[in-house]
Design a protein around this motif. Structure first.
Motif, PDB file in Angstrom:
ATOM      1  N   UNK A   1       0.804  -1.217   0.000  1.00  0.00           N
ATOM      2  CA  UNK A   1       0.000   0.000   0.000  1.00  0.00           C
ATOM      3  C   UNK A   1       0.840   1.270   0.000  1.00  0.00           C
ATOM      4  N   UNK A   2       0.358   2.277  -0.706  1.00  0.00           N
ATOM      5  CA  UNK A   2       0.779   3.656  -0.511  1.00  0.00           C
ATOM      6  C   UNK A   2      -0.266   4.313   0.387  1.00  0.00           C
ATOM      7  N   UNK A   3       0.158   5.250   1.224  1.00  0.00           N
ATOM      8  CA  UNK A   3      -0.797   5.995   2.041  1.00  0.00           C
ATOM      9  C   UNK A   3      -0.632   7.489   1.786  1.00  0.00           C
ATOM     10  N   UNK A   4      -1.711   8.222   1.968  1.00  0.00           N
ATOM     11  CA  UNK A   4      -1.715   9.671   1.771  1.00  0.00           C
ATOM     12  C   UNK A   4      -2.883  10.240   2.552  1.00  0.00           C
ATOM     13  N   UNK A   5      -2.933  11.547   2.725  1.00  0.00           N
ATOM     14  CA  UNK A   5      -4.025  12.118   3.520  1.00  0.00           C
ATOM     15  C   UNK A   5      -4.674  13.350   2.896  1.00  0.00           C
ATOM     16  N   UNK A   6      -4.194  13.780   1.716  1.00  0.00           N
ATOM     17  CA  UNK A   6      -4.666  15.042   1.145  1.00  0.00           C
ATOM     18  C   UNK A   6      -5.368  14.806  -0.184  1.00  0.00           C
ATOM     19  N   UNK A   7      -6.464  15.502  -0.408  1.00  0.00           N
ATOM     20  CA  UNK A   7      -7.179  15.438  -1.679  1.00  0.00           C
ATOM     21  C   UNK A   7      -7.698  16.814  -2.028  1.00  0.00           C
ATOM     22  N   UNK A   8      -7.888  17.039  -3.312  1.00  0.00           N
ATOM     23  CA  UNK A   8      -8.292  18.345  -3.802  1.00  0.00           C
ATOM     24  C   UNK A   8      -9.800  18.451  -3.975  1.00  0.00           C
TER      25      UNK A   8
ATOM     26  N   UNK B   1      -5.079   7.858   7.549  1.00  0.00           N
ATOM     27  CA  UNK B   1      -4.562   8.072   6.194  1.00  0.00           C
ATOM     28  C   UNK B   1      -5.433   7.274   5.229  1.00  0.00           C
ATOM     29  N   UNK B   2      -5.474   7.717   3.985  1.00  0.00           N
ATOM     30  CA  UNK B   2      -6.130   6.957   2.925  1.00  0.00           C
ATOM     31  C   UNK B   2      -5.121   5.997   2.310  1.00  0.00           C
ATOM     32  N   UNK B   3      -5.632   4.973   1.644  1.00  0.00           N
ATOM     33  CA  UNK B   3      -4.778   3.924   1.088  1.00  0.00           C
ATOM     34  C   UNK B   3      -4.913   3.872  -0.432  1.00  0.00           C
ATOM     35  N   UNK B   4      -3.827   3.450  -1.072  1.00  0.00           N
ATOM     36  CA  UNK B   4      -3.908   3.129  -2.495  1.00  0.00           C
ATOM     37  C   UNK B   4      -3.011   1.921  -2.746  1.00  0.00           C
ATOM     38  N   UNK B   5      -3.526   0.867  -3.407  1.00  0.00           N
ATOM     39  CA  UNK B   5      -2.735  -0.351  -3.597  1.00  0.00           C
ATOM     40  C   UNK B   5      -1.617  -0.164  -4.620  1.00  0.00           C
ATOM     41  N   UNK B   6      -0.446  -0.656  -4.298  1.00  0.00           N
ATOM     42  CA  UNK B   6       0.676  -0.633  -5.240  1.00  0.00           C
ATOM     43  C   UNK B   6       0.302  -1.532  -6.420  1.00  0.00           C
ATOM     44  N   UNK B   7       0.260  -0.928  -7.608  1.00  0.00           N
ATOM     45  CA  UNK B   7      -0.168  -1.662  -8.794  1.00  0.00           C
ATOM     46  C   UNK B   7      -1.595  -1.372  -9.198  1.00  0.00           C
ATOM     47  N   UNK B   8      -2.269  -0.494  -8.438  1.00  0.00           N
ATOM     48  CA  UNK B   8      -3.636  -0.121  -8.791  1.00  0.00           C
ATOM     49  C   UNK B   8      -4.677  -1.107  -8.291  1.00  0.00           C
ATOM     50  N   UNK B   9      -5.923  -0.893  -8.689  1.00  0.00           N
ATOM     51  CA  UNK B   9      -7.015  -1.737  -8.186  1.00  0.00           C
ATOM     52  C   UNK B   9      -6.832  -3.199  -8.576  1.00  0.00           C
ATOM     53  N   UNK B  10      -6.108  -3.452  -9.662  1.00  0.00           N
ATOM     54  CA  UNK B  10      -5.852  -4.848 -10.038  1.00  0.00           C
ATOM     55  C   UNK B  10      -5.096  -5.585  -8.945  1.00  0.00           C
ATOM     56  N   UNK B  11      -4.315  -4.862  -8.128  1.00  0.00           N
ATOM     57  CA  UNK B  11      -3.570  -5.509  -7.047  1.00  0.00           C
ATOM     58  C   UNK B  11      -4.515  -6.068  -5.983  1.00  0.00           C
ATOM     59  N   UNK B  12      -5.644  -5.374  -5.739  1.00  0.00           N
ATOM     60  CA  UNK B  12      -6.657  -5.910  -4.828  1.00  0.00           C
ATOM     61  C   UNK B  12      -7.185  -7.243  -5.357  1.00  0.00           C
ATOM     62  N   UNK B  13      -7.525  -7.226  -6.633  1.00  0.00           N
ATOM     63  CA  UNK B  13      -8.087  -8.417  -7.278  1.00  0.00           C
ATOM     64  C   UNK B  13      -7.070  -9.553  -7.263  1.00  0.00           C
TER      65      UNK B  13
END
Length: 512
Positions: free
Chosen positions: A83-90, A226-238
Motif C-alpha cells: 500500500x501507498x498511504x496519503x491524507x490530502x485530496x483536492x 490516512x487513505x490507502x492506495x494499492x501498489x499496482x492499482x485496483x488490479x492488485x486488490x483483485x
C-alpha cells in the motif's frame, strides 16, 4: 465437472466469498465472463499506462487490525497488496478550489475560511455526536455474521458491546439525515455531508444509511488516519484475492460465460456455460452478478418466479461516464494531489446528472502505473449518468460516438480545473459510457447497484427462495461499495460452512 460451490462473477464480493470458502476447505470454481478478473474493480493496460476501471478511493486496508471487512478477508486468506498511504485530496467546489485532508482538524481550517466559526462549531459537535454511533457501527464485524440460526453462537461474543450501544444501533438503521438534522444546519456542511453520502452509496444523505456514515466517521476522523492506495492499482486488490483463492485450492476460470443456472428438482444444482460445458455444484451456486443479471440466468420455476417477484422491481442507481487518459506530465507540480472532487452546482443536488465528477491520478502515488514522465488519469461521473440517454444506441453508430463526445465534455471540463492544458497533454484517451459498463462489466443498465433508500427498504440477504442459490455483492446486504461487498462475501461464505469452522477462523484473525 463437479465442485462444492460455483461462484458466478469475479467482482470483489464474489472473489471475497470464493476465497473465504476455499479457506474454509470447500472446493470452489469462479466463472468469470470477462478475460480479466475483478468486475467493476478490475485494472487494464493500454500503451504502457495502467488504469483502474472503477473504484479509486480506499481506506482501512493498509493496516490490521482494521474495521474494514475487505481487510478481514485479506487477513483470513493470508494475502494482501502492498500500500501507498496519503491524507490530502483536492476539492473544486462552487465555493472555490482548495485541498483538504482526512481527519477533523485540517477541515476546520477550511471551514474557517469558507464559513466561519459557527460552521467549525457545528463540525466539532458532529464529530462528538457521531463518536458513539461510530463505535456502534463497528461493534459487530461482518465476519461474525451468517444467515442462519448459527449466528446466535457467532454473534454472542459481541453481545455486550452491542448492548452497550443499543440506543445508537436503532438509529443506525435509518437514513443519515435523522442524525445530521440534530446537529448540522450550516448550508455548506449539509452539502458536504450529502456529497460524502453520495460517494459512499450513490444516494444523498436522505437515502444513505446512518450505519454507512457512522462507519466512515469511525474510519476517516480518527487520530493519525490516512487513505490507502494499492501498489499496482485496483488490479492488485483483485490479484491478492485470486492468490488467496488459488492458494487454498480454488479455481478461477476466465472467459467462462455462464449462460444458465441449472435447477434440478427444487434446487440450484450448477451452471451451464456458453461453451456448452456443465459445472455441477454439490453445495451451492453463488451469484455475484447484479440481481437483474442473475434473474436472466434462471429458468422458469416456481421458486425462481418468487425471486423475480421479490427483486426484479428493485430500482437501479444511474450509471457512469469514464475518461481514462495517459498524459505527458512535463511541468506539472510535484505536489499535485492524487484525488480531486468536482461539484458544479450544489443547488442541483449531488445526484443530478454530471454534477459531481471524481478525478484520480494514481501515478502521483505509484509511478509504476505510467511510463517515465507520464501520468495515468481516471475521471468519472460516479453513478449519475442516466442510462435512458443511451438505451438502444448501436455502439458502432455515428449517433453513439457523437453522444460520447458530447457527454464526456463535462469530464474534460472538470479535469481542466486541475490541469488547464489537459487536452494538449493527452496521449491515450478512452471514453466509457453506460453501454461500456453494461457490455464489459455485465451490469444491468450499466448500473452502480440497487438504489435502496435507507429507512424505506432493506437490502436482501444472501439466501433466495431457490434452495442452493445464494447471492453476494452490491445487490445484497449491506449494499454498495468495496467494504459492503466484501462484507456480503463474508456473510454468504459463512452461511455455507459449519459454525465451528467460522468461529475458528474468527479466532485465527483476531476477531474473537
Amino acid at each position: 465437472m463437479n465442485t462444492d460451490v460455483v461462484v458466478i462473477g469475479s467482482g470483489i464480493g464474489g472473489l471475497s466469498c470464493a476465497a473465504l470458502l476455499a479457506r474454509y476447505g470447500l472446493e470452489v470454481v469462479v466463472c468469470e465472463s470477462h478475460t480479466i478478473p475483478g468486475g467493476a474493480a478490475h485494472g487494464f493496460e493500454r500503451d504502457g499506462f495502467t488504469f483502474d476501471s472503477g473504484p479509486s478511493l480506499y481506506s482501512g486496508l493498509s493496516y490490521s487490525p482494521s474495521h474494514n471487512p475487505l481487510r478481514h478477508v485479506f487477513d483470513a486468506i493470508g494475502e494482501a497488496p502492498e500500500w501507498h498511504t496519503y491524507d490530502t485530496w483536492g476539492c473544486c467546489l462552487p465555493e472555490g478550489t482548495f485541498e483538504t485532508q482526512v481527519g477533523a482538524e485540517q477541515f476546520c481550517e477550511v471551514l474557517g475560511k469558507l464559513r466561519g466559526s459557527e460552521a467549525i462549531a457545528q463540525w466539532r459537535n458532529l464529530q462528538t455526536f457521531m463518536q458513539p454511533y461510530g463505535e456502534a457501527a463497528v461493534a459487530l464485524p461482518p465476519a461474525a455474521l451468517r444467515f442462519d440460526w448459527g449466528a446466535v453462537q457467532t454473534v454472542a461474543p459481541f453481545a455486550l458491546p452491542m448492548l452497550r450501544h443499543a440506543p445508537c444501533m436503532l438509529d443506525l438503521t435509518g437514513p443519515f439525515t435523522r442524525l445530521m438534522d440534530r446537529v448540522v444546519s450550516d448550508r455548506f456542511l449539509r452539502h458536504w455531508l450529502d456529497l460524502l453520502c453520495f460517494l459512499l452509496s450513490g444516494l444523498p444523505a436522505s437515502g444513505t444509511s446512518a450505519a454507512e456514515m457512522a462507519f466512515m466517521f469511525a474510519d476517516w476522523y480518527r487520530p493519525g488516519v490516512a487513505l490507502d492506495y494499492p501498489v499496482g492499482g485496483s488490479a492488485a486488490l483483485v490479484n491478492a484475492l485470486v492468490r488467496g483463492l488459488e492458494k487454498h485450492g480454488g479455481t478461477l476460470r476466465l472467459g467462462a460465460h455462464v449462460e444458465e443456472i441449472l435447477v434440478t428438482g427444487d434446487r440450484a444444482s450448477g451452471v451451464r456455460l456458453r461453451s456448452g460445458e456443465t459445472l455441477h455444484a454439490k453445495r451451492a451456486v453463488v451469484a455475484n452478478a447484479s440481481i437483474w443479471d442473475t434473474l436472466k440466468l434462471l429458468p422458469d420455476h416456481p421458486a425462481t418466479r418468487s425471486l423475480r417477484r421479490q427483486r426484479q422491481a428493485l430500482p437501479p442507481c444511474d450509471s457512469f461516464m469514464h475518461l481514462h487518459l495517459g498524459i505527458d506530465a512535463a511541468g506539472l507540480p510535484d505536489d499535485l494531489a492524487c484525488h480531486h472532487i468536482v461539484v458544479n452546482d450544489w443547488d442541483l443536488g449531488v445526484t443530478a446528472p454530471q454534477n459531481v465528477v471524481l478525478i484520480s491520478i494514481p501515478s502521483r502515488l505509484d509511478r509504476t502505473l505510467a511510463p517515465s514522465g507520464k501520468d495515468t488519469i481516471h475521471v468519472y461521473t460516479p453513478g449519475n449518468e442516466p442510462y435512458d440517454l443511451w438505451q438502444g444506441l448501436d455502439r458502432r453508430s455515428d449517433a453513439y460516438h457523437q453522444l460520447k463526445t458530447a457527454r464526456s465534455q463535462v469530464i474534460w471540463q472538470a479535469l481542466e480545473r486541475v490541469i488547464p492544458d489537459i487536452r494538449d497533454r493527452a496521449e491515450v484517451s478512452l471514453v466509457g459510457t453506460p453501454l461500456t459498463h453494461e457490455r464489459f462489466l455485465r451490469r444491468h443498465r450499466g448500473s452502480y447497484g440497487p438504489a435502496i433508500a435507507a429507512g424505506k427498504a432493506l437490502f436482501p440477504g444472501p439466501t433466495t427462495p431457490l434452495d442452493g442459490l445464494l447471492c453476494c455483492g452490491d445487490s445484497t446486504f449491506p449494499g454498495i461499495g468495496l467494504p459492503a461487498v466484501a462484507a456480503s462475501g463474508w456473510l454468504t461464505a459463512n452461511t455455507l460452512v459449519p459454525v465451528h469452522d467460522q468461529i475458528k477462523l474468527l479466532e485465527t484473525i483476531g476477531l474473537r
